[in-house]
Design a protein around this motif. Sequence first.
Motif, short mmCIF file in Angstrom:
data_model
loop_
_atom_site.label_atom_id
_atom_site.label_comp_id
_atom_site.label_asym_id
_atom_site.label_seq_id
_atom_site.Cartn_x
_atom_site.Cartn_y
_atom_site.Cartn_z
N ASN A 99 3.06 -6.32 -9.84
CA ASN A 99 2.41 -6.31 -8.53
C ASN A 99 3.36 -6.65 -7.39
O ASN A 99 2.91 -6.87 -6.27
CB ASN A 99 1.23 -7.28 -8.52
N ARG A 100 4.65 -6.69 -7.68
CA ARG A 100 5.62 -7.05 -6.65
C ARG A 100 6.09 -5.81 -5.88
O ARG A 100 6.36 -4.77 -6.48
CB ARG A 100 6.83 -7.74 -7.29
N PRO A 101 6.21 -5.92 -4.57
CA PRO A 101 6.67 -4.78 -3.77
C PRO A 101 8.17 -4.54 -3.95
O PRO A 101 8.95 -5.46 -4.16
CB PRO A 101 6.35 -5.19 -2.33
N MET A 121 5.33 -1.69 -0.46
CA MET A 121 4.20 -1.84 -1.38
C MET A 121 3.83 -0.44 -1.84
O MET A 121 3.06 0.27 -1.21
CB MET A 121 3.05 -2.55 -0.68
N ASP A 126 0.20 -3.70 -5.43
CA ASP A 126 1.24 -4.56 -4.88
C ASP A 126 0.70 -5.41 -3.73
O ASP A 126 0.06 -4.87 -2.81
CB ASP A 126 2.42 -3.74 -4.35
#
Length: 253
Positions: A99-101, A121, A126
Amino acid sequence: IETNIGGYYDIVLPGLLDENPGAAAAYSLRRLSSTYTGSAVRVQRADNVGGTTDIGFDGYGDLDTAALTTAAAGNSMVVVTWFDQSGSGNDATQGTSANRPKIYDGTTGVVLENGKPAVDMIDTSDFLDANLSLTQPCTIVSVNKAEYTGAYSLISRGGIPGIWYGYLNNGNYGVYAGSWLTASGSANQRLDAFVIDGSSTELYQNSSLLTSGNAGTANSTGNDIGNNNTNQNFTGTIQELIFYNSDQSSNRT
């Protein structure tokens, strides 16, 4: 501010927070304060292999893209933490790797928007948890560009009620704090600035007033960047996002 380091002078120019202090949180890929000595972001490989690396700023106060490229070593890199430069300690984080951009692409290099580094994102999962409390009146300023044409939330407490800003399916941008205040605006990269203050709420985009009126009187705690929890997450790039728990109308320009 000039600092003599080994016979060379490192010139630190005044930043936005020097001229407009008192922010509740400030996230940017440029240095916003001459007194800020921390990093811009903490990154890790997108495949979650290896440790994290803190990336700071170059001699001009911009993101140190050379250090980011070295840390990436040809791999895609994502943002673990976007550090709060306000001094309030409201760092925006994401504990789940998926879920990290993205901030660096293993093929194309540093993520850019209009030639400058950006946090991307890239899909609707994200987001970053700022855990930030917003109380009215509050002012929010952001440089962003959406890639998704459906409804999304750039700022939200994870759903409504609370303070919410994003794009609606009816083609309008909306600010919500108990009541909707909406207007049509640009779908391109833009500078958003709005003051949420009950019936005196104002929404600007690229220095033009889109609308003003009553957005309600709600406050909110635990705000996220890019997350709405109702399948309306933001997809696109963000380069700067600054929050004030005060009315900054007189300093907007």
